[in-house]
Design an enzyme around this catalytic site. Structure first.
Site, PDB file in Angstrom:
ATOM      1  N   ARG A  48       0.804  -1.137   0.040  1.00 12.61           N
ATOM      2  CA  ARG A  48      -0.001   0.237   0.000  1.00 12.61           C
ATOM      3  C   ARG A  48       0.803   1.337   0.171  1.00 12.61           C
ATOM      4  O   ARG A  48       0.752   2.209  -0.866  1.00 12.61           O
ATOM      5  CB  ARG A  48      -1.000   0.021   1.320  1.00 12.61           C
ATOM      6  CG  ARG A  48      -2.412  -0.557   0.987  1.00 12.61           C
ATOM      7  CD  ARG A  48      -2.944  -1.016   2.494  1.00 12.61           C
ATOM      8  NE  ARG A  48      -2.202  -2.075   2.793  1.00 12.61           N
ATOM      9  CZ  ARG A  48      -2.367  -3.294   2.349  1.00 12.61           C
ATOM     10  NH1 ARG A  48      -3.488  -3.524   1.580  1.00 12.61           N
ATOM     11  NH2 ARG A  48      -1.511  -4.171   2.762  1.00 12.61           N
ATOM     12  N   THR A  49       1.675   1.473   0.908  1.00  8.98           N
ATOM     13  CA  THR A  49       2.506   2.729   1.109  1.00  8.98           C
ATOM     14  C   THR A  49       3.158   3.019  -0.055  1.00  8.98           C
ATOM     15  O   THR A  49       3.132   4.174  -0.616  1.00  8.98           O
ATOM     16  CB  THR A  49       3.360   2.774   2.235  1.00  8.98           C
ATOM     17  OG1 THR A  49       2.543   2.082   3.491  1.00  8.98           O
ATOM     18  CG2 THR A  49       3.890   4.125   2.603  1.00  8.98           C
ATOM     19  N   LYS A  77      25.091  -4.895  -2.184  1.00  4.22           N
ATOM     20  CA  LYS A  77      26.887  -4.934  -2.193  1.00  4.22           C
ATOM     21  C   LYS A  77      27.301  -4.272  -1.052  1.00  4.22           C
ATOM     22  O   LYS A  77      28.506  -4.307  -1.073  1.00  4.22           O
ATOM     23  CB  LYS A  77      27.299  -4.094  -3.609  1.00  4.22           C
ATOM     24  CG  LYS A  77      26.830  -4.447  -4.871  1.00  4.22           C
ATOM     25  CD  LYS A  77      27.089  -3.717  -5.811  1.00  4.22           C
ATOM     26  CE  LYS A  77      26.359  -4.113  -7.168  1.00  4.22           C
ATOM     27  NZ  LYS A  77      26.657  -3.125  -8.385  1.00  4.22           N
ATOM     28  N   ARG A  98      11.309   3.691   3.742  1.00  2.84           N
ATOM     29  CA  ARG A  98      11.164   2.788   4.702  1.00  2.84           C
ATOM     30  C   ARG A  98      12.304   1.845   4.920  1.00  2.84           C
ATOM     31  O   ARG A  98      13.018   1.317   4.110  1.00  2.84           O
ATOM     32  CB  ARG A  98       9.905   1.878   4.071  1.00  2.84           C
ATOM     33  CG  ARG A  98       9.502   0.602   5.154  1.00  2.84           C
ATOM     34  CD  ARG A  98       8.223  -0.073   4.605  1.00  2.84           C
ATOM     35  NE  ARG A  98       7.217   0.760   5.103  1.00  2.84           N
ATOM     36  CZ  ARG A  98       5.950   0.207   5.056  1.00  2.84           C
ATOM     37  NH1 ARG A  98       5.851  -0.915   4.628  1.00  2.84           N
ATOM     38  NH2 ARG A  98       4.703   1.177   5.183  1.00  2.84           N
ATOM     39  N   HIS A 126       5.384   6.207  11.608  1.00  2.65           N
ATOM     40  CA  HIS A 126       4.807   6.009  10.388  1.00  2.65           C
ATOM     41  C   HIS A 126       3.874   7.421  10.116  1.00  2.65           C
ATOM     42  O   HIS A 126       2.641   7.081  10.016  1.00  2.65           O
ATOM     43  CB  HIS A 126       4.100   4.545   9.954  1.00  2.65           C
ATOM     44  CG  HIS A 126       3.638   4.247   8.739  1.00  2.65           C
ATOM     45  ND1 HIS A 126       3.914   5.163   7.569  1.00  2.65           N
ATOM     46  CD2 HIS A 126       3.282   3.091   8.319  1.00  2.65           C
ATOM     47  CE1 HIS A 126       3.608   4.309   6.660  1.00  2.65           C
ATOM     48  NE2 HIS A 126       3.056   3.339   6.828  1.00  2.65           N
TER      49      HIS A 126
HETATM   50  C1  NCD Z   1       1.682  -0.917   8.349  1.00  6.46           C
HETATM   51  C2  NCD Z   1       3.241  -0.617   8.554  1.00  6.46           C
HETATM   52  O1  NCD Z   1       4.015  -1.033   7.528  1.00  6.46           O
HETATM   53  O2  NCD Z   1       3.761  -0.387   9.507  1.00  6.46           O
HETATM   54  N1  NCD Z   1       1.120  -1.063   6.993  1.00  6.46           N
HETATM   55  C3  NCD Z   1       1.164   0.069   6.118  1.00  6.46           C
HETATM   56  O3  NCD Z   1       2.053   0.893   6.081  1.00  6.46           O
HETATM   57  N2  NCD Z   1      -0.099   0.242   5.984  1.00  6.46           N
HETATM   58  C4  NCD Z   1       1.102  -1.833   9.267  1.00  6.46           C
HETATM   59  C5  NCD Z   1       1.491  -3.309   9.077  1.00  6.46           C
HETATM   60  O4  NCD Z   1       2.529  -3.679   8.347  1.00  6.46           O
HETATM   61  O5  NCD Z   1       1.195  -3.861  10.023  1.00  6.46           O
END
Ligand code: NCD
Length: 285
Positions: A48-49, A77, A98, A126
């Protein structure tokens, strides 16, 4: 330079401005980000993100360099995060990061020549998920985000979305928090808001809930519980409550509940797209 590393980087005016513009994005396919390039740098899995940032960028005429599988980047590497950030800063106007380590986005921001947006740093924060989670409440609750009974369920120790959302909701008056989790997955003591109650039993609080925020067990961070809410437990929720989940769902909410008007977890994804469209425009145009 503007970075978005934590919920602390967004004040109320900034958030309110994004939320006010977010719902206008429904039909908005503009060109405001034409010739702008975003790097999606993901060292942890994401559906999703990463796609939401990708879509938000492209819908506004911009482009994306997707580094979603670091196995095929120079990280494998042995390149450091810092060197990768310097590299991508020469090729793009903003980096969405991320990474599995807490504080990684701060490390990146310290060296970056372009804005960094934290899309999840380990069990840290997040903030863009919080932006869309807060919008979900705001949008479905007559533009109010105070005086709510919020019940958070799941892996409250390792999940980052709950930590960021609690930070945001604690700023508004009258919000009360219930934290429901197994004893070893409790919400960190040092982050507990004043008005909060902890329990292992959802039955203690579900009928006194306006917002039920469900999360999965973070197996990749060492948790090994399993739990699932049942339809009979969910039946105790008040009629005008809402049920949220940042997704991915494993089996915390039965699919049978998906058709219930209180289920907002799939709507959250479209809200996320709108919020990120406004955010990227804000950062890059
Ligand atoms: C969340 C995350 O990555 O923290 N997912 C997201 O970004 N929608 C929640 C999760 O992974 O449980």
């Amino acid at each position: 330079m503007q970075h978005l590393l934590s919920v602390n980087d967004m004040n109320e005016n900034f958030i309110f401005d994004i939320w006010s513009k977010a719902s206008d994005q429904k039909e908005n396919f503009s060109n405001v980000l034409k010739s702008k390039i975003l790097t999606n740098l993901f060292y942890e899995p994401s559906t999703r993100t990463s796609s939401s940032f990708y879509s938000a960028m492209v819908r506004q005429g911009g482009s994306v360099i997707p580094i979603n599988n670091v196995k095929f980047s120079s990280a494998i590497k042995g390149e450091s995060l810092e060197d990768t950030i310097i590299t991508m800063g020469t090729m793009s106007d903003c980096i969405v990061l991320r990474h599995p380590e807490i504080g990684s986005s701060i490390k990146a921001a310290n060296i970056s020549s372009v804005p960094i947006i934290n899309a999840g740093d380990g069990e840290g924060e997040h903030p863009t998920q919080t932006l869309l989670d807060g919008f979900t409440i705001f949008y479905n609750n007559n533009k109010n985000i105070d005086n709510l009974r919020v019940t958070m369920v799941g892996d409250l120790k390792n999940g980052r979305t709950v930590k960021s959302l609690v930070k945001l909701l604690s700023r508004y008056s009258g919000n009360h928090f219930n934290f429901v989790s197994p004893a070893d997955l409790r919400f960190p003591k040092e982050l507990l808001p004043k008005k909060s109650f902890q329990t292992e039993r959802i039955e203690d609080v579900i009928s006194d809930t306006d917002v039920l925020y469900v999360t999965r067990v973070q197996t990749e961070r060492g948790s090994d519980h399993r739990y699932a809410l049942s339809m009979s437990q969910l039946r105790s929720l008040p009629d005008n409550s809402i049920v949220m989940h940042p997704l991915p769902r494993v089996n915390e909410i039965p699919r049978e509940f998906d058709q219930d008007p209180r289920a907002k977890y799939f709507d959250q994804m479209i809200y996320g797209l709108w919020c990120r469209m406004v955010l990227l425009e804000n950062f890059m145009s």
